[in-house]
Design an enzyme around this catalytic site. Sequence first.
Site, PDB file in Angstrom:
ATOM      1  CG  PHE A 154      37.471  36.715  35.317  1.00 50.60           C
ATOM      2  CD1 PHE A 154      37.480  36.543  33.939  1.00 50.60           C
ATOM      3  CD2 PHE A 154      37.988  37.909  35.829  1.00 50.60           C
ATOM      4  CE1 PHE A 154      37.972  37.522  33.088  1.00 50.60           C
ATOM      5  CE2 PHE A 154      38.484  38.891  34.986  1.00 50.60           C
ATOM      6  CZ  PHE A 154      38.477  38.691  33.608  1.00 50.60           C
ATOM      7  CE  LYS A 178      36.129  33.364  46.301  1.00 55.07           C
ATOM      8  NZ  LYS A 178      35.575  33.939  45.046  1.00 55.07           N
ATOM      9  CD  GLU A 181      33.327  36.964  42.372  1.00 57.39           C
ATOM     10  OE1 GLU A 181      34.256  36.131  42.508  1.00 57.39           O
ATOM     11  OE2 GLU A 181      33.513  38.192  42.487  1.00 57.39           O
ATOM     12  CB  SER A 231      43.274  42.379  40.788  1.00 55.08           C
ATOM     13  OG  SER A 231      42.543  42.361  41.987  1.00 55.08           O
ATOM     14  CB  CYS A 286      48.105  37.078  34.491  1.00 58.28           C
ATOM     15  SG  CYS A 286      48.748  35.434  34.325  1.00 58.28           S
ATOM     16  CD  GLU A 388      46.055  43.249  35.307  1.00 60.31           C
ATOM     17  OE1 GLU A 388      45.552  43.358  36.436  1.00 60.31           O
ATOM     18  OE2 GLU A 388      46.564  42.195  34.890  1.00 60.31           O
TER      19      GLU A 388
HETATM   20  P1  NAD Z   1      40.135  39.674  41.459  1.00 61.82           P
HETATM   21  O1  NAD Z   1      41.297  40.124  42.263  1.00 61.82           O
HETATM   22  O2  NAD Z   1      38.982  40.585  41.296  1.00 61.82           O
HETATM   23  O3  NAD Z   1      39.522  38.323  42.089  1.00 61.82           O
HETATM   24  C1  NAD Z   1      40.365  37.225  42.420  1.00 61.82           C
HETATM   25  C2  NAD Z   1      39.701  36.439  43.547  1.00 61.82           C
HETATM   26  O4  NAD Z   1      39.628  37.274  44.714  1.00 61.82           O
HETATM   27  C3  NAD Z   1      38.279  35.998  43.232  1.00 61.82           C
HETATM   28  O5  NAD Z   1      38.076  34.705  43.728  1.00 61.82           O
HETATM   29  C4  NAD Z   1      37.420  37.033  43.953  1.00 61.82           C
HETATM   30  O6  NAD Z   1      36.171  36.503  44.374  1.00 61.82           O
HETATM   31  C5  NAD Z   1      38.279  37.407  45.143  1.00 61.82           C
HETATM   32  N1  NAD Z   1      38.076  38.798  45.557  1.00 61.82           N
HETATM   33  C6  NAD Z   1      37.730  39.844  44.776  1.00 61.82           C
HETATM   34  N2  NAD Z   1      37.661  40.986  45.503  1.00 61.82           N
HETATM   35  C7  NAD Z   1      37.969  40.652  46.772  1.00 61.82           C
HETATM   36  C8  NAD Z   1      38.087  41.399  47.984  1.00 61.82           C
HETATM   37  N3  NAD Z   1      37.860  42.704  48.009  1.00 61.82           N
HETATM   38  N4  NAD Z   1      38.439  40.730  49.096  1.00 61.82           N
HETATM   39  C9  NAD Z   1      38.675  39.412  49.071  1.00 61.82           C
HETATM   40  N5  NAD Z   1      38.575  38.657  47.961  1.00 61.82           N
HETATM   41  C10 NAD Z   1      38.233  39.257  46.812  1.00 61.82           C
HETATM   42  O7  NAD Z   1      40.709  39.196  40.030  1.00 61.82           O
HETATM   43  P2  NAD Z   1      39.889  38.777  38.744  1.00 61.82           P
HETATM   44  O8  NAD Z   1      39.277  39.991  38.148  1.00 61.82           O
HETATM   45  O9  NAD Z   1      39.046  37.597  39.021  1.00 61.82           O
HETATM   46  O10 NAD Z   1      41.087  38.250  37.806  1.00 61.82           O
HETATM   47  C11 NAD Z   1      41.867  39.100  37.016  1.00 61.82           C
HETATM   48  C12 NAD Z   1      43.151  39.469  37.709  1.00 61.82           C
HETATM   49  O11 NAD Z   1      43.900  38.293  38.011  1.00 61.82           O
HETATM   50  C13 NAD Z   1      44.072  40.303  36.836  1.00 61.82           C
HETATM   51  O12 NAD Z   1      44.630  41.313  37.633  1.00 61.82           O
HETATM   52  C14 NAD Z   1      45.137  39.330  36.374  1.00 61.82           C
HETATM   53  O13 NAD Z   1      46.367  39.895  36.043  1.00 61.82           O
HETATM   54  C15 NAD Z   1      45.247  38.459  37.593  1.00 61.82           C
HETATM   55  N6  NAD Z   1      45.862  37.168  37.271  1.00 61.82           N
HETATM   56  C16 NAD Z   1      47.149  36.991  37.668  1.00 61.82           C
HETATM   57  C17 NAD Z   1      47.786  35.806  37.366  1.00 61.82           C
HETATM   58  C18 NAD Z   1      49.215  35.587  37.778  1.00 61.82           C
HETATM   59  O14 NAD Z   1      49.644  34.470  37.735  1.00 61.82           O
HETATM   60  N7  NAD Z   1      49.947  36.600  38.170  1.00 61.82           N
HETATM   61  C19 NAD Z   1      47.106  34.793  36.681  1.00 61.82           C
HETATM   62  C20 NAD Z   1      45.782  35.010  36.312  1.00 61.82           C
HETATM   63  C21 NAD Z   1      45.163  36.222  36.618  1.00 61.82           C
END
Ligand code: NAD
Length: 505
Positions: A154, A178, A181, A231, A286, A388
């Site tokens: 997000f 994808k 959401e 994450s 991040c 985090e």
């Molecule tokens: P998230 O892991 O909750 O979601 C990421 C994606 O995975 C979304 O599209 C979500 O719909 C999907 N998802 C969520 N739960 C899932 C599951 N159980 N099974 C399958 N798919 C699932 O992350 P977020 O809250 O949207 O974003 C924040 C996180 O992203 C933080 O941890 C941040 O550090 C990380 N991030 C990392 C970088 C990097 O380059 N390392 C860059 C940006 C964000």
Amino acid sequence: MDAKVKTTLYHHVGGRKVEGTSGRFGDVYNPATGEVTARVPFASASEVRGVIAKALKAFPDWAATPPAQRAQVLFRLRDLIRQQLDDLAKLLSAEHGKTFSDAKGSVTRGLEVVEFACGIPQLLKGEFNEGVSRGVDMYTIRQPIGVCAGITPFNFPAMVPMWMFPIAIACGNTFVLKPSEKDPSVTLRLSELATEAGLPAGVLNVVNGDKEAVDALLTDADVGAISFVGSAPVGEYVYKTGCAHGKRVQALTGAKNHMVVMPDADMDQTVDAVMGAAYGSAGERCMAISVVVTVGDQTANELIERLKVRLGDLKVGPYTDAQAEMGPLVTPQHLDKVKGYVDLGVEEGAELVVDGRNLKVKGHEKGCFLGGCLFDKVRPTMRIYKEEIFGPVLGIVRAKDYDEAVKLVNDHELGNGAAIFTRDGDAARDFTSAVKIGMVGVNVPIPVPVAYHSFGGWKRSLFGDLYMHGPEGVRFFTKLKTITTRWPSGIRSGAQYHFRGGGEH
Ligand code: NAD
């Protein structure tokens, strides 16, 4: 449906809007008001399979399109994004909450990857050796993989998708994206702009959804590669599941970025850097700095005194307020989670020197706002140090010397970014060499690589081998082929029943 919810979002598939049919939806908020403003359809596994089928159908023709012609589409996309930068940034801010200038900056960083991908004819050049043995030549080419998928978080709903799809499609792949959401509208808009730019139907598709949609992408035999950002627990799952289904996977994940402040650091520069890096985008980056390791108590005391003053002046507000320096958190649920970590830090015995929990923004009392929080005396055993938080919550860890500071950076399980603030060239050089971190800054708090370098962390911040965008991005989205040629008019060596080396085939 809530009476205030005006909009039902859609998927963008085969170059057009497609309504969701699963009957499942997620809420999209305006974080500045805390109200649900739209609902986003969650695709079923069978809807996702339909999207993959469209991408598969579009693949042969797109792969056969010369790279220079693919680049022409990207040049037009670049122009459209540039023209519509303000609208894209507004759309992004209205669902994410970040300030308008920050949103614009993030779209621009994504746009730079589109510009990088415009150079694809040059980037896809192979290597050639004449005469690897007598009459035998050898060359390499890079070919597209097929249907590739992206799963994005997000916090950067325009930039992170643009880390992926411009390079993937420039390389001749088709793509299923994808998005998160929580704030999918700007991602959908980018896909529509790609269609307007002349991208053939089915080359780039956006399908909305949750775990069901992700699982469908991870397990479908027609998807060749998965690019994930999110994450660490989800990234690990995506990596393991995708690999188990024979796919190439890169999963860039969570972070706990440390900034080491040496006693000789320029304090004015350091304070500015901490404010921007810890509280910009409400800490939902991040590459945000979430831990400052001060070397020596005097450094800690001076820094904390100055941060207290600056946090008192920090302007928190909605993106529609041009003076706002920090916006709300993305959803009420995320606000509760981050506040919960502040409560936990107090329970764990860290000293909360600035408490942002009671902040109220006038006229936006129900918004997801949290003021900047600052903890002193955070210890490595605490959960607020290990985990985090992803909000405007900064922890100070006091180290007695440089070696202790470096050990902290290296012992943390996450390894996305780190920075050192110092005037000492020796310390800076040692730090850049010694830390087990993917992206390192010297007096630069957020050392994000530009589009023509590659982005990625170490340890549990990245599952997989190849980084995002830049040269590694081109490698991720292509397969290497090596070709050895001999022609009948060349030197004949007769039947060979044994391997030969030393320049003979
Ligand atoms: P998230 O892991 O909750 O979601 C990421 C994606 O995975 C979304 O599209 C979500 O719909 C999907 N998802 C969520 N739960 C899932 C599951 N159980 N099974 C399958 N798919 C699932 O992350 P977020 O809250 O949207 O974003 C924040 C996180 O992203 C933080 O941890 C941040 O550090 C990380 N991030 C990392 C970088 C990097 O380059 N390392 C860059 C940006 C964000």
